[in-house]
Design a protein around this motif. Structure first.
Motif, mmCIF file in Angstrom:
data_model
loop_
_atom_site.group_PDB
_atom_site.id
_atom_site.type_symbol
_atom_site.label_atom_id
_atom_site.label_comp_id
_atom_site.label_asym_id
_atom_site.label_seq_id
_atom_site.Cartn_x
_atom_site.Cartn_y
_atom_site.Cartn_z
ATOM 1 N N CYS A 39 32.682 43.617 43.761
ATOM 2 C CA CYS A 39 33.398 44.722 43.360
ATOM 3 C C CYS A 39 34.225 45.399 44.247
ATOM 4 O O CYS A 39 33.995 45.065 45.516
ATOM 5 N N SER B 219 36.815 47.482 40.295
ATOM 6 C CA SER B 219 36.774 46.294 39.595
ATOM 7 C C SER B 219 35.772 45.413 40.231
ATOM 8 O O SER B 219 36.021 45.237 41.311
ATOM 9 N N CYS B 220 35.163 44.959 39.124
ATOM 10 C CA CYS B 220 34.047 43.822 39.269
ATOM 11 C C CYS B 220 34.124 42.584 38.780
ATOM 12 O O CYS B 220 34.576 42.621 37.709
ATOM 13 N N ALA B 221 33.775 41.592 39.445
ATOM 14 C CA ALA B 221 33.905 40.116 38.741
ATOM 15 C C ALA B 221 32.530 39.481 39.255
ATOM 16 O O ALA B 221 31.849 39.807 40.110
ATOM 17 N N THR C 195 35.254 36.118 36.705
ATOM 18 C CA THR C 195 35.537 36.691 35.450
ATOM 19 C C THR C 195 35.176 38.402 35.636
ATOM 20 O O THR C 195 34.571 38.761 36.254
ATOM 21 N N ASP C 196 36.573 39.155 35.348
ATOM 22 C CA ASP C 196 36.697 40.250 35.365
ATOM 23 C C ASP C 196 35.643 41.071 34.361
ATOM 24 O O ASP C 196 35.879 40.811 33.252
ATOM 25 N N ASP D 218 37.357 43.367 31.532
ATOM 26 C CA ASP D 218 37.835 42.554 30.741
ATOM 27 C C ASP D 218 37.013 41.795 29.679
ATOM 28 O O ASP D 218 37.184 41.660 28.367
ATOM 29 N N TRP D 219 35.860 41.264 30.284
ATOM 30 C CA TRP D 219 34.825 40.372 29.437
ATOM 31 C C TRP D 219 34.356 41.352 28.511
ATOM 32 O O TRP D 219 34.327 41.160 27.215
#
Length: 160
Positions: free
Chosen positions: A77, A91-93, A97-98, A101-102
């Protein structure tokens, strides 16, 4: 030292690791509550209607699906701010993959243009067009649901 006094680089290091899911748009890493930037997922107690018109716990579904998607993989993050509740907004991934967004692309959360400036609008339009997640039925926007609860409403009457 307060969180506000931490440097961005030092703060980011503390926000990489195994995540516990609090709800559809909030997770916890190393004891830090993290609110996903730019999206809003249904609340845990919120009800939506599916394509069959039956109510289901769409907030719980968002949290469960997010937990399943992340699995045991580490989450990274990047903090952007603190919210009024003291949570880190980030913003975490996972696996590149964000997560916001997912969630939006799966129809489990909404783009929140007030904060995202429309970053997830295309993902939301795709989810709506393909009737994924909450778009397969009907729902009340999470911010409207929270406002109704705050004004004394009950989950059943504030939901769709």
């Amino acid at each position: 030292m307060s969180l506000v006094g931490c440097t961005s680089a030092a703060f980011t290091v503390d926000l990489i690791g195994q995540a516990s899911i609090v709800d559809g748009d909030t997770l916890e890493i190393h004891g830090a509550r993290i609110r996903l930037w730019g999206v809003d997922a249904p609340e845990s107690s919120q009800l939506c209607r599916g394509e069959d018109s039956l109510q289901y716990r769409c907030g719980a579904k968002a949290a469960n699906e997010l937990a399943a998607f992340i699995g045991e993989r580490p989450v990274s993050c990047a903090p952007t701010s603190l919210d009024r509740y003291g949570r880190t907004v980030a913003s975490c991934a996972v696996g590149g993959t964000d997560l916001a967004d997912w969630l939006v692309s799966q129809g489990l959360a909404l783009d929140w243009p007030r904060y995202s400036r429309g970053l997830y609008a295309a993902a939301q339009n795709d989810a709506r067009g393909h009737e994924r997640g909450i778009w397969s039925g009907s729902f009340v926007e999470p911010w409207r649901y929270r406002d109704c609860i705050w004004r004394g409403g009950q989950p059943a009457t504030c939901s769709d």
